[in-house]
Design a protein around this motif. Sequence first.
Motif, PDB file in Angstrom:
ATOM      1  N   UNK A   2      -9.138   6.713  24.392  1.00  7.16           N
ATOM      2  CA  UNK A   2      -9.283   5.271  25.204  1.00  7.16           C
ATOM      3  C   UNK A   2      -7.635   4.601  24.952  1.00  7.16           C
ATOM      4  N   UNK A   3      -6.941   5.101  24.005  1.00  9.03           N
ATOM      5  CA  UNK A   3      -5.554   4.394  23.940  1.00  9.03           C
ATOM      6  C   UNK A   3      -4.640   4.995  24.930  1.00  9.03           C
ATOM      7  N   UNK A   4      -4.845   6.466  24.974  1.00  6.54           N
ATOM      8  CA  UNK A   4      -4.110   7.009  26.125  1.00  6.54           C
ATOM      9  C   UNK A   4      -4.355   6.558  27.360  1.00  6.54           C
ATOM     10  N   UNK A   5      -5.467   6.401  27.644  1.00 12.14           N
ATOM     11  CA  UNK A   5      -6.045   5.817  29.053  1.00 12.14           C
ATOM     12  C   UNK A   5      -5.480   4.230  29.400  1.00 12.14           C
ATOM     13  N   UNK A   6      -5.405   3.399  28.175  1.00 15.16           N
ATOM     14  CA  UNK A   6      -4.772   2.279  28.168  1.00 15.16           C
ATOM     15  C   UNK A   6      -3.382   2.253  28.592  1.00 15.16           C
ATOM     16  N   UNK A   7      -2.599   3.164  28.054  1.00 18.02           N
ATOM     17  CA  UNK A   7      -1.173   3.421  28.449  1.00 18.02           C
ATOM     18  C   UNK A   7      -0.966   3.807  29.931  1.00 18.02           C
ATOM     19  N   UNK A   8      -2.121   4.537  30.385  1.00 12.83           N
ATOM     20  CA  UNK A   8      -2.023   4.864  31.723  1.00 12.83           C
ATOM     21  C   UNK A   8      -1.782   3.565  32.912  1.00 12.83           C
ATOM     22  N   UNK A   9      -2.367   2.710  32.129  1.00 11.78           N
ATOM     23  CA  UNK A   9      -2.550   1.387  32.983  1.00 11.78           C
ATOM     24  C   UNK A   9      -1.309   0.200  32.900  1.00 11.78           C
ATOM     25  N   UNK A  10      -0.612   0.617  32.044  1.00 10.57           N
ATOM     26  CA  UNK A  10       0.567  -0.296  31.683  1.00 10.57           C
ATOM     27  C   UNK A  10       1.340  -0.469  33.115  1.00 10.57           C
ATOM     28  N   UNK A  11       1.870  -1.479  33.310  1.00  8.02           N
ATOM     29  CA  UNK A  11       2.368  -1.630  34.647  1.00  8.02           C
ATOM     30  C   UNK A  11       4.103  -1.558  34.368  1.00  8.02           C
ATOM     31  N   UNK A  62       6.918   2.123  35.325  1.00  7.75           N
ATOM     32  CA  UNK A  62       7.277   3.433  35.924  1.00  7.75           C
ATOM     33  C   UNK A  62       6.494   4.356  35.362  1.00  7.75           C
ATOM     34  N   UNK A  63       6.086   5.602  36.020  1.00 10.11           N
ATOM     35  CA  UNK A  63       5.228   6.506  35.853  1.00 10.11           C
ATOM     36  C   UNK A  63       5.692   7.248  34.400  1.00 10.11           C
ATOM     37  N   UNK A  64       7.188   7.487  34.686  1.00 10.69           N
ATOM     38  CA  UNK A  64       7.856   8.203  33.725  1.00 10.69           C
ATOM     39  C   UNK A  64       7.798   7.443  32.202  1.00 10.69           C
ATOM     40  N   UNK A  65       7.506   6.155  32.102  1.00 10.23           N
ATOM     41  CA  UNK A  65       7.380   5.518  30.775  1.00 10.23           C
ATOM     42  C   UNK A  65       6.103   5.687  30.362  1.00 10.23           C
ATOM     43  N   UNK A  66       4.910   5.682  31.228  1.00 12.28           N
ATOM     44  CA  UNK A  66       3.751   5.629  30.841  1.00 12.28           C
ATOM     45  C   UNK A  66       3.392   7.323  30.537  1.00 12.28           C
ATOM     46  N   UNK A  67       3.912   8.330  30.994  1.00 14.26           N
ATOM     47  CA  UNK A  67       3.803   9.794  30.738  1.00 14.26           C
ATOM     48  C   UNK A  67       4.426   9.813  29.505  1.00 14.26           C
ATOM     49  N   UNK A  68       5.650   9.430  29.141  1.00 14.96           N
ATOM     50  CA  UNK A  68       6.310   9.457  27.968  1.00 14.96           C
ATOM     51  C   UNK A  68       5.790   8.648  26.856  1.00 14.96           C
ATOM     52  N   UNK A  69       5.051   7.556  27.008  1.00 16.91           N
ATOM     53  CA  UNK A  69       4.122   7.023  25.849  1.00 16.91           C
ATOM     54  C   UNK A  69       3.026   7.871  25.551  1.00 16.91           C
ATOM     55  N   UNK A  70       2.484   8.453  26.428  1.00 17.87           N
ATOM     56  CA  UNK A  70       1.291   9.390  26.283  1.00 17.87           C
ATOM     57  C   UNK A  70       1.742  10.408  25.289  1.00 17.87           C
ATOM     58  N   UNK A  71       2.798  11.012  26.064  1.00 16.65           N
ATOM     59  CA  UNK A  71       3.273  12.410  25.207  1.00 16.65           C
ATOM     60  C   UNK A  71       3.750  12.144  23.652  1.00 16.65           C
ATOM     61  N   UNK A  72       4.401  10.909  23.580  1.00 15.78           N
ATOM     62  CA  UNK A  72       4.906  10.624  22.197  1.00 15.78           C
ATOM     63  C   UNK A  72       3.711  10.653  21.326  1.00 15.78           C
ATOM     64  N   UNK A  73       2.590  10.302  21.770  1.00 14.29           N
ATOM     65  CA  UNK A  73       1.162  10.176  20.736  1.00 14.29           C
ATOM     66  C   UNK A  73       0.858  11.725  20.799  1.00 14.29           C
ATOM     67  N   UNK A  74       0.221  12.184  22.129  1.00 15.54           N
ATOM     68  CA  UNK A  74      -0.302  13.346  22.068  1.00 15.54           C
ATOM     69  C   UNK A  74       0.184  14.697  21.626  1.00 15.54           C
ATOM     70  N   UNK A  75       1.421  14.815  21.736  1.00 19.64           N
ATOM     71  CA  UNK A  75       2.129  15.899  21.438  1.00 19.64           C
ATOM     72  C   UNK A  75       2.095  16.315  19.727  1.00 19.64           C
ATOM     73  N   UNK A  76       2.753  15.170  19.172  1.00 16.09           N
ATOM     74  CA  UNK A  76       2.520  15.260  17.703  1.00 16.09           C
ATOM     75  C   UNK A  76       1.268  15.672  17.078  1.00 16.09           C
TER      76      UNK A  76
END
Length: 132
Positions: free
Chosen positions: A55-64, A66-80
């Motif tokens: 749910x947190x990752x999905x919420x980050x996907x809808x933050x207004x 640029x796409x690269x920022x959303x992808x990076x926010x998700x990656x910063x959480x998901x990869x570690x």
Amino acid sequence: MSSTPERASPGPVAFLRYLGGRPLPVSMRDWVLRDVVGPGHTRRYVTRGVLPLVPILVAFAFIPTPLIYRVCMIAILLIPLVYFQIALTPFYRRHLLLTNGLDPELVSEKKQRRKAATKADYDAIYGDRPKP
């Protein structure tokens, strides 16, 4: 009528308690054993660790932004998270076996079998050599 015995598995509440570290009844030890040392145990463990974060990752996907920022926010959480989930798998599996009254050394049973097979192969090839 089926001739195979029914597979004892926990209900939803018992399963959530099991994931939280609570032991299951003795009648479900076979299920625990299959869950912890059976095929696909790492996939199950990582999936169970990532699902609460979805749910947190999905919420980050809808933050207004640029796409690269959303992808990076998700990656910063998901990869570690995935990295540490995989790194800590043996400890978690050992804990689940111990709390459910099973031998924690079953975690490394496959590794021990492989080591014994390698030693047997080595002895078969080099075992009869004279010592210098």
